[in-house]
Design a protein around this motif. Sequence first.
Motif, PDB file in Angstrom:
ATOM      1  N   LEU A 200       0.798  -1.224   0.000  1.00 43.66           N
ATOM      2  CA  LEU A 200       0.000   0.000   0.000  1.00 43.66           C
ATOM      3  C   LEU A 200       0.839   1.285   0.000  1.00 43.66           C
ATOM      4  CD1 LEU A 200      -2.964   0.562  -0.208  1.00 43.66           C
ATOM      5  CD2 LEU A 200      -3.114   0.658   2.284  1.00 43.66           C
ATOM      6  N   PRO A 201       1.994   1.347   0.686  1.00 50.11           N
ATOM      7  CA  PRO A 201       2.788   2.589   0.600  1.00 50.11           C
ATOM      8  C   PRO A 201       3.145   2.987  -0.826  1.00 50.11           C
ATOM      9  CG  PRO A 201       3.578   1.245   2.417  1.00 50.11           C
ATOM     10  CD  PRO A 201       2.573   0.410   1.664  1.00 50.11           C
ATOM     11  N   TRP A 202       3.423   2.021  -1.696  1.00 49.73           N
ATOM     12  CA  TRP A 202       3.780   2.362  -3.077  1.00 49.73           C
ATOM     13  C   TRP A 202       2.584   2.924  -3.831  1.00 49.73           C
ATOM     14  CZ3 TRP A 202       8.699   2.663  -3.210  1.00 49.73           C
ATOM     15  CH2 TRP A 202       9.483   1.803  -2.430  1.00 49.73           C
ATOM     16  N   LEU A 203       1.380   2.455  -3.486  1.00 51.57           N
ATOM     17  CA  LEU A 203       0.177   3.011  -4.099  1.00 51.57           C
ATOM     18  C   LEU A 203      -0.038   4.448  -3.645  1.00 51.57           C
ATOM     19  CD1 LEU A 203      -2.189   2.072  -5.955  1.00 51.57           C
ATOM     20  CD2 LEU A 203      -3.465   1.588  -3.869  1.00 51.57           C
ATOM     21  N   TRP A 204       0.237   4.704  -2.370  1.00 53.53           N
ATOM     22  CA  TRP A 204       0.066   6.052  -1.837  1.00 53.53           C
ATOM     23  C   TRP A 204       1.168   7.007  -2.290  1.00 53.53           C
ATOM     24  CZ3 TRP A 204      -2.266   6.756   3.665  1.00 53.53           C
ATOM     25  CH2 TRP A 204      -3.483   6.069   3.756  1.00 53.53           C
ATOM     26  N   LEU A 205       2.289   6.478  -2.721  1.00 50.44           N
ATOM     27  CA  LEU A 205       3.384   7.321  -3.200  1.00 50.44           C
ATOM     28  C   LEU A 205       3.194   7.774  -4.646  1.00 50.44           C
ATOM     29  CD1 LEU A 205       6.477   5.493  -1.665  1.00 50.44           C
ATOM     30  CD2 LEU A 205       5.813   7.863  -1.215  1.00 50.44           C
ATOM     31  N   LEU A 206       2.261   7.171  -5.370  1.00 53.57           N
ATOM     32  CA  LEU A 206       2.069   7.496  -6.785  1.00 53.57           C
ATOM     33  C   LEU A 206       1.801   8.980  -7.039  1.00 53.57           C
ATOM     34  CD1 LEU A 206       0.049   4.479  -8.235  1.00 53.57           C
ATOM     35  CD2 LEU A 206       2.427   5.089  -8.675  1.00 53.57           C
ATOM     36  N   PRO A 207       0.972   9.674  -6.221  1.00 53.99           N
ATOM     37  CA  PRO A 207       0.736  11.105  -6.514  1.00 53.99           C
ATOM     38  C   PRO A 207       2.000  11.942  -6.496  1.00 53.99           C
ATOM     39  CG  PRO A 207      -0.926  10.282  -4.989  1.00 53.99           C
ATOM     40  CD  PRO A 207       0.110   9.204  -5.127  1.00 53.99           C
ATOM     41  N   GLN A 208       3.008  11.531  -5.740  1.00 52.52           N
ATOM     42  CA  GLN A 208       4.256  12.290  -5.716  1.00 52.52           C
ATOM     43  C   GLN A 208       5.040  12.154  -7.021  1.00 52.52           C
ATOM     44  OE1 GLN A 208       6.610  11.627  -2.185  1.00 52.52           O
ATOM     45  NE2 GLN A 208       4.808  11.397  -0.879  1.00 52.52           N
ATOM     46  N   LYS A 209       4.710  11.135  -7.800  1.00 56.33           N
ATOM     47  CA  LYS A 209       5.397  10.921  -9.076  1.00 56.33           C
ATOM     48  C   LYS A 209       4.627  11.524 -10.252  1.00 56.33           C
ATOM     49  CE  LYS A 209       8.289   8.441  -6.725  1.00 56.33           C
ATOM     50  NZ  LYS A 209       9.628   8.988  -6.385  1.00 56.33           N
ATOM     51  N   MET A 210       3.446  12.056  -9.969  1.00 55.30           N
ATOM     52  CA  MET A 210       2.613  12.602 -11.043  1.00 55.30           C
ATOM     53  C   MET A 210       2.867  14.087 -11.207  1.00 55.30           C
ATOM     54  SD  MET A 210      -1.027  10.702 -10.327  1.00 55.30           S
ATOM     55  CE  MET A 210      -1.177   8.914 -10.440  1.00 55.30           C
ATOM     56  N   PRO A 211       2.434  14.672 -12.344  1.00 52.73           N
ATOM     57  CA  PRO A 211       2.557  16.125 -12.522  1.00 52.73           C
ATOM     58  C   PRO A 211       1.797  16.879 -11.446  1.00 52.73           C
ATOM     59  CG  PRO A 211       2.033  15.039 -14.594  1.00 52.73           C
ATOM     60  CD  PRO A 211       1.896  13.998 -13.528  1.00 52.73           C
ATOM     61  N   GLN A 212       2.241  18.082 -11.157  1.00 51.24           N
ATOM     62  CA  GLN A 212       1.590  18.893 -10.140  1.00 51.24           C
ATOM     63  C   GLN A 212       0.179  19.257 -10.593  1.00 51.24           C
ATOM     64  OE1 GLN A 212       2.821  19.619  -7.078  1.00 51.24           O
ATOM     65  NE2 GLN A 212       4.468  18.224  -7.673  1.00 51.24           N
ATOM     66  N   GLY A 213      -0.688  19.521  -9.633  1.00 57.52           N
ATOM     67  CA  GLY A 213      -2.075  19.848  -9.909  1.00 57.52           C
ATOM     68  C   GLY A 213      -2.963  19.076  -8.954  1.00 57.52           C
ATOM     69  N   LEU A 214      -4.136  18.731  -9.407  1.00 58.25           N
ATOM     70  CA  LEU A 214      -5.056  17.969  -8.584  1.00 58.25           C
ATOM     71  C   LEU A 214      -4.539  16.541  -8.449  1.00 58.25           C
ATOM     72  CD1 LEU A 214      -7.721  17.645  -7.084  1.00 58.25           C
ATOM     73  CD2 LEU A 214      -8.793  17.103  -9.281  1.00 58.25           C
ATOM     74  N   GLN A 215      -4.222  16.146  -7.246  1.00 53.94           N
ATOM     75  CA  GLN A 215      -3.662  14.823  -7.023  1.00 53.94           C
ATOM     76  C   GLN A 215      -4.711  13.943  -6.360  1.00 53.94           C
ATOM     77  OE1 GLN A 215       0.025  15.165  -4.871  1.00 53.94           O
ATOM     78  NE2 GLN A 215       1.093  16.018  -6.622  1.00 53.94           N
TER      79      GLN A 215
END
Length: 202
Positions: A35-50
Amino acid sequence: MALAMACTVMALWFRPWRMLAGPLLTPALAALALLPWLWLLPQKMPQGLQVQLSGACLLVLMLGWPLAVLVLSGVVLAVWLLGHSDPAAALSQWVWIGLVPATLALGIGALLRRWLPPNPFVYTLGRGFIGTAAAVFLSGVLLETAHEWAGGAPHEQALVARWLMAWGDAFLTGMFSAIFVAFAPQWLATWSDERYLKSPKP
């Protein structure tokens, strides 16, 4: 912080670690690992609505609410240590992506147990699929409302995005709950063969 501490104290009061002596140890460790890796995904995405998948409702079905709260605590700690978010962002993620959907899923499950018959389809479709969609979306609505009350600028299409992500969470939770009911019911603390598979009275 107050909500997080209240949930943690209440969970500890039930002493849920006793359940780890049985078959729930495996899904609890798997959740801490994945689950931590799933929760870390927004940090790897472009900025904006996460927006992101939660997994909290599935944890409630598998571990029960008290143990799910403790596992979510370990998950957010791992996210904070492995990622690059500050403590405030990690706390927000813990509350709005983890604790609030988990608590709402607990309430929805209680209502379904109270008002609907004990049927496997009620469990998998009601608690696993529709209940998850409702819990995750309501959590997103509460987050956006709290954000606006705190003076933040409203995000356009925020609720639409959270609605769509809620159904993604619902699909995964419903799929895994159905698989576990069929092949590993011992991994579901909220499942009972006696309740959901009992033969009807003549």
